[in-house]
Every structure is written in structure tokens, then in C-alpha cells.
Design a protein around this motif. Sequence first.
Motif, mmCIF file in Angstrom:
data_model
loop_
_atom_site.group_PDB
_atom_site.id
_atom_site.type_symbol
_atom_site.label_atom_id
_atom_site.label_comp_id
_atom_site.label_asym_id
_atom_site.label_seq_id
_atom_site.Cartn_x
_atom_site.Cartn_y
_atom_site.Cartn_z
ATOM 1 N N ARG A 1 44.509 -17.514 -98.522
ATOM 2 C CA ARG A 1 45.367 -18.543 -97.912
ATOM 3 C C ARG A 1 46.595 -17.868 -97.349
ATOM 4 O O ARG A 1 47.191 -16.981 -97.985
ATOM 5 C CB ARG A 1 45.802 -19.591 -98.948
ATOM 6 C CG ARG A 1 44.685 -20.437 -99.506
ATOM 7 C CD ARG A 1 45.218 -21.524 -100.422
ATOM 8 N NE ARG A 1 46.009 -22.506 -99.686
ATOM 9 C CZ ARG A 1 46.545 -23.592 -100.246
ATOM 10 N NH1 ARG A 1 46.383 -23.810 -101.532
ATOM 11 N NH2 ARG A 1 47.233 -24.460 -99.531
ATOM 12 N N SER A 2 47.002 -18.281 -96.178
ATOM 13 C CA SER A 2 48.243 -17.787 -95.593
ATOM 14 C C SER A 2 48.860 -18.920 -94.796
ATOM 15 O O SER A 2 48.163 -19.629 -94.072
ATOM 16 C CB SER A 2 47.978 -16.569 -94.698
ATOM 17 O OG SER A 2 47.069 -16.890 -93.662
ATOM 18 N N ASN A 3 50.160 -19.080 -94.955
ATOM 19 C CA ASN A 3 50.830 -20.177 -94.268
ATOM 20 C C ASN A 3 52.331 -19.954 -94.332
ATOM 21 O O ASN A 3 52.791 -18.911 -94.803
ATOM 22 C CB ASN A 3 50.443 -21.521 -94.904
ATOM 23 C CG ASN A 3 50.432 -22.653 -93.879
ATOM 24 O OD1 ASN A 3 51.229 -22.667 -92.940
ATOM 25 N ND2 ASN A 3 49.541 -23.613 -94.061
ATOM 26 N N ARG A 4 53.062 -20.960 -93.893
ATOM 27 C CA ARG A 4 54.522 -20.903 -93.902
ATOM 28 C C ARG A 4 55.069 -22.199 -94.486
ATOM 29 O O ARG A 4 54.411 -23.235 -94.424
ATOM 30 C CB ARG A 4 55.062 -20.695 -92.487
ATOM 31 C CG ARG A 4 54.531 -19.446 -91.806
ATOM 32 C CD ARG A 4 54.839 -19.419 -90.332
ATOM 33 N NE ARG A 4 54.257 -18.268 -89.672
ATOM 34 C CZ ARG A 4 52.998 -18.193 -89.254
ATOM 35 N NH1 ARG A 4 52.177 -19.244 -89.406
ATOM 36 N NH2 ARG A 4 52.542 -17.105 -88.677
ATOM 37 N N ARG A 5 56.278 -22.133 -95.042
ATOM 38 C CA ARG A 5 56.895 -23.311 -95.627
ATOM 39 C C ARG A 5 58.416 -23.169 -95.552
ATOM 40 O O ARG A 5 58.941 -22.075 -95.401
ATOM 41 C CB ARG A 5 56.451 -23.502 -97.080
ATOM 42 C CG ARG A 5 56.750 -22.317 -97.979
ATOM 43 C CD ARG A 5 56.197 -22.467 -99.392
ATOM 44 N NE ARG A 5 56.908 -23.476 -100.142
ATOM 45 C CZ ARG A 5 56.311 -24.586 -100.587
ATOM 46 N NH1 ARG A 5 55.032 -24.803 -100.343
ATOM 47 N NH2 ARG A 5 57.005 -25.467 -101.285
ATOM 48 N N PHE A 6 59.107 -24.293 -95.634
ATOM 49 C CA PHE A 6 60.567 -24.353 -95.768
ATOM 50 C C PHE A 6 61.296 -24.137 -94.442
ATOM 51 O O PHE A 6 61.491 -23.019 -93.977
ATOM 52 C CB PHE A 6 61.038 -23.332 -96.815
ATOM 53 C CG PHE A 6 62.115 -23.865 -97.719
ATOM 54 C CD1 PHE A 6 61.902 -25.018 -98.459
ATOM 55 C CD2 PHE A 6 63.335 -23.218 -97.834
ATOM 56 C CE1 PHE A 6 62.892 -25.511 -99.306
ATOM 57 C CE2 PHE A 6 64.329 -23.702 -98.673
ATOM 58 C CZ PHE A 6 64.099 -24.850 -99.413
ATOM 59 N N LEU A 7 61.711 -25.244 -93.844
ATOM 60 C CA LEU A 7 62.431 -25.205 -92.574
ATOM 61 C C LEU A 7 63.943 -25.246 -92.739
ATOM 62 O O LEU A 7 64.685 -24.734 -91.899
ATOM 63 C CB LEU A 7 62.006 -26.395 -91.702
ATOM 64 C CG LEU A 7 60.843 -26.207 -90.734
ATOM 65 C CD1 LEU A 7 60.480 -27.532 -90.089
ATOM 66 C CD2 LEU A 7 61.149 -25.171 -89.680
ATOM 67 N N HIS B 1 55.181 -28.803 -92.306
ATOM 68 C CA HIS B 1 53.728 -28.680 -92.419
ATOM 69 C C HIS B 1 53.002 -29.093 -91.145
ATOM 70 O O HIS B 1 51.772 -29.068 -91.108
ATOM 71 C CB HIS B 1 53.239 -29.515 -93.596
ATOM 72 C CG HIS B 1 53.874 -29.125 -94.895
ATOM 73 N ND1 HIS B 1 53.530 -27.982 -95.568
ATOM 74 C CD2 HIS B 1 54.862 -29.716 -95.615
ATOM 75 C CE1 HIS B 1 54.255 -27.890 -96.666
ATOM 76 N NE2 HIS B 1 55.074 -28.915 -96.714
ATOM 77 N N LEU B 2 53.742 -29.477 -90.122
ATOM 78 C CA LEU B 2 53.117 -29.926 -88.884
ATOM 79 C C LEU B 2 52.843 -28.734 -87.961
ATOM 80 O O LEU B 2 53.578 -27.740 -87.985
ATOM 81 C CB LEU B 2 54.021 -30.940 -88.178
ATOM 82 C CG LEU B 2 54.324 -32.225 -88.977
ATOM 83 C CD1 LEU B 2 55.213 -33.149 -88.149
ATOM 84 C CD2 LEU B 2 53.036 -32.940 -89.383
ATOM 85 N N PRO B 3 51.777 -28.820 -87.159
ATOM 86 C CA PRO B 3 51.482 -27.740 -86.206
ATOM 87 C C PRO B 3 52.676 -27.451 -85.314
ATOM 88 O O PRO B 3 53.504 -28.326 -85.042
ATOM 89 C CB PRO B 3 50.293 -28.300 -85.407
ATOM 90 C CG PRO B 3 49.658 -29.303 -86.315
ATOM 91 C CD PRO B 3 50.784 -29.914 -87.108
ATOM 92 N N VAL B 4 52.797 -26.233 -84.855
ATOM 93 C CA VAL B 4 53.885 -25.714 -84.020
ATOM 94 C C VAL B 4 55.148 -25.531 -84.849
ATOM 95 O O VAL B 4 55.650 -24.412 -85.016
ATOM 96 C CB VAL B 4 54.169 -26.597 -82.790
ATOM 97 C CG1 VAL B 4 55.295 -25.986 -81.955
ATOM 98 C CG2 VAL B 4 52.899 -26.760 -81.944
ATOM 99 N N LEU B 5 55.685 -26.618 -85.426
ATOM 100 C CA LEU B 5 56.904 -26.503 -86.226
ATOM 101 C C LEU B 5 56.687 -25.579 -87.418
ATOM 102 O O LEU B 5 57.613 -24.880 -87.846
ATOM 103 C CB LEU B 5 57.353 -27.882 -86.707
ATOM 104 C CG LEU B 5 57.930 -28.832 -85.658
ATOM 105 C CD1 LEU B 5 58.269 -30.183 -86.278
ATOM 106 C CD2 LEU B 5 59.182 -28.228 -85.023
ATOM 107 N N ASN B 6 55.468 -25.560 -87.936
ATOM 108 C CA ASN B 6 55.169 -24.717 -89.090
ATOM 109 C C ASN B 6 55.456 -23.240 -88.811
ATOM 110 O O ASN B 6 55.849 -22.494 -89.717
ATOM 111 C CB ASN B 6 53.703 -24.906 -89.492
ATOM 112 C CG ASN B 6 53.283 -24.014 -90.623
ATOM 113 O OD1 ASN B 6 52.647 -22.992 -90.399
ATOM 114 N ND2 ASN B 6 53.642 -24.386 -91.841
ATOM 115 N N HIS B 7 55.297 -22.808 -87.545
ATOM 116 C CA HIS B 7 55.515 -21.400 -87.208
ATOM 117 C C HIS B 7 56.986 -20.996 -87.305
ATOM 118 O O HIS B 7 57.291 -19.802 -87.297
ATOM 119 C CB HIS B 7 55.004 -21.118 -85.790
ATOM 120 C CG HIS B 7 53.512 -21.100 -85.701
ATOM 121 N ND1 HIS B 7 52.759 -19.977 -85.946
ATOM 122 C CD2 HIS B 7 52.617 -22.084 -85.426
ATOM 123 C CE1 HIS B 7 51.474 -20.254 -85.814
ATOM 124 N NE2 HIS B 7 51.362 -21.531 -85.493
#
Length: 488
Positions: free
Chosen positions: A200-206, A224-230
Motif C-alpha cells: 500500500r502506498s498513499n498520502r495523508r494530512f493536508l 483522500h480525494l483524487p488530485v488533492l491527495n497528491h
Amino acid sequence: MTSSVTKSSESSYKNAFKAQVRSYFDRVAADLDAWNQRNRYYYQDLDRFHQFFIPPGSRVLEVGCGTGTLLAGLDPAVGVGIDFSRSMVDLAQAKYPHLQFYCLDAETLSLEDLPETQFDFIVLSGVLGHLSDVQQVLANLLPFCHARSRLILTFHNFLWQPLLHFAEKIGQRRPQPPQSWLSMDDVLNLLQITGYLPLRSNRRFLCPKQVPLIAPLFNRVLAHLPVLNHFCLTNYVVAKPFGVPSTNQSSCSVIIPARNEAGNIRDAIERLPQLGSHTEVIFVEGHSRDDTWREIQRVVQEGHPQFTLKAFQQSGKGKADAVRLGFAQATGDILMILDADLTVQPEDLPHFYEVIASDRGEFVNGSRLVYPRSGKAMPWLNNWANKFFSLMFSFLLGQSIKDTLCGTKVLRRSDYEKIAAGRSYFGDFDPFGDFDLLFGATKLGLHLVDVPVRYQPRTYGESNIAHFREGLILLKMCLYASRKIKFF
């Protein structure tokens, strides 16, 4: 001569970088907890993230443990922290005397350095950028893994570099030593070339500051939404070591929930191949209106030359209750679910066994949506509903699942026992049983894979599914998964 000079220069640079970073952490050790308290909202999120994946009572190694706060918060049965700063290690040992801390350089770490040699989880939180040789560290950690170990890495998104540097300038962040800024692709590549499989790989915390109303909206929803997650601050990767255990030693328990399936019972046994070193077949009958229970009793009484046959009647209702009863009575190393309607053919089960016994997957899910299938087996509306829910749950679980509603699922009994032990996190929410297992496997960080099956029309009886009512239940479970997994 040139090669010798180059190696000498490289070594000199690495040593200078390492000395500078070590000197920095020795210098800030006494103030580290105060800085972390100033940014406690960020560190609380890191704690929650690690606690989601790491159950209490695990064997945990933390590399770059600092003063030991994260390691202690995981409540490990065996907790070992290493750090190359002597000042950090002394503070950590004084704060948490029940844990083990060692002043060691992860870039020269070997099995002889620690009394503990096998860990369930190895944590590197915020440490990758401070290492002069990430590849060497990852390679050094491999001997401390067993086949079921998990490596959990968290590191900052390089897009935040200007903002974090600005935060240092205005006194909102601890001044940092020289460091590398690795991208997600960099880390995934390093894991693969050193012998790990990223799961698993992802991003969190804006929003790293606790701004009322804004921070919860940004971190629980928008992040957790597409685009913003990056654009999230924290990158994370969960990985496992490569390993191929013997395929000859595992025994299997095949659980067959059966309701109004009298005409399929004998076929299920006659068509089932031998699986592993020994095959156990467990029928669980649930409130049938036909002769299902009597047929099961006849088949079990007659016995089988290769299989151990067992039969139980459930006191509760629903497939989930039947599967749990069967799993509780199972003795095999590997647990399989085979629906008694035989729309998934028993002849396909060896494919599942080969995948899980060779460790090419840890939770094997059947997929009916790969090979051609007749409209009689799966009407077009069901087909599109299955695709919709598969996309939805793939997004929610963070792993690709092509067909969440296929009844055939396979996992190791040891993993199921962990899922059952941690069931209180999700509660008793699933009448089908599929999602209880999928959610639990996701929380454990298991490697989920699909095995295609040829889905056939049933030859006896009628479906027990009420499509519209159960479709509404599935939508409800999507919302439930959103809250408990994706937006927790």
C-alpha cells in the motif's frame, strides 16, 4: 587510481553527512519532545496511522526512534528502538524502561547487534531523509523480517519543502539538518531493488495545524480525494519482504455454507480436488427448506478416501454467521470459502491454493469479471452493480479489488484469527461475511490479490440473494468503510 579516489570521496561525503546529522540530533535531543508537543496535532495523526496497522502486543522495531514516544504508543509485546544519537537513546531509555533502546547506526546494522532477530513490524517514521544510504539500511533490515513482517515507512511529500522551510524560519518547526527529499517513486523503487514488495502506498494530512473546522474537513475528507491527495504532507508505504515458502506443507479447510442446496452437496465433494498436504471439508447448513441437512449428513456418513468431512448447523442466520462457524471449527493452515451453489467451480480452487501457498498473495479473492460469463449466470444489472462496488471498495481499501462480491475467498488461518481478534474495530456490521474479511485484511495490511474464475449458472435451486435489499446494504457498507478505513 581514479576509481579509488572516487570511492574515497564518496565515503568521505557520506561520513561528513552522517556526522552532521548525528551532531544535530545529539544537540536537539533535550528539546525534541517540546518541539513535538508544539506540533502535537501532526504527531497525533502519525500515532493514529501506525496504531491502525500495528495491533497491540506485536514485536516492533523502530529505526530512528528518537525519544521513543511513537514506539511506546504502539504498546508492543517486544519493542526495540535504535538511533545513532546517544543522547536520544539515553532519553528514550529513561522515559520507557520497559522497552529496549540501542545506540546503533542502521547503515551498519547486523543480526549480531540486537538480541531480538525477528519482528512483526519495522517502522521508519520521518527517518529516510536523514539517511546517507537508504538502500543499505533497507537491505540491512531484511534479515530481521520473517515472511509475514511489515515494513512501514512515512516521509514528507517533497512538494511541501518550501512551506516546511518557511515554517522553520518563523519558528513553527524545528530547524532541520541537511536531508534528502525522496519522492514516492524513489521509495517504491528502493524497496523493490532491496527485496520488498510494496503493498500500500498513499498520502495523508493536508493541514498540519489544528485549525477548527478547517483541519478536520481538509484531513478527514479532502485529503483522500483524487488530485488533492497528491498535495498531502505525509507519504506512506506499507511493504513486505519477498519470500517463497514451500507449497507442500500447508493443509486446507474448505468451508461450504449451504442453504437450500441439497442437489449440489454430493457434486461439491465429488468435484473437489485434493488441496495441499490434507483437505478438510466443513459443511455449514443454515435453516434450509429442502433436504440439504439430510443430504449433508448422508455424504459425511459415507466418508471420503482423501478428505476429512465435517458438518454443522448454524444457530444464527446469514452467510457471515455460517462462515465464522466453519472457520472456528477448521484445523487447516489455509481457509477457503466455496459457495454451495457451485457457480464458482470446485475445480478452480487449486489456483487459489497455489497463490497463497507460494506467498504470491496473502488474501486471495475470486474474480468473476475476467472470463466471459453467460447472462444467466450474471444478469447485466448484476454485472454493472458488481463493477460499481468493486471500484468503490478499491478506492476505499486502497488496493485494487476487481470483484468484491465473489463468494470464494482464501486466507491463512493465522491471519483470520488476527482478523477475528480485531473485529471490535469494525463491529458486527456485515451479514454477508465478505466485507468483514476484506476490511480486516486491509487493516492487517495483507497483500490482496485476485484469482479469475469461470462463473457458471447454477444447475440446482434458486439464488438466495434479494438483489435490491442487499444492494442497499452494500451502499450502507460503503459509507461504513469510508468512516472506518478511508476517512478514519
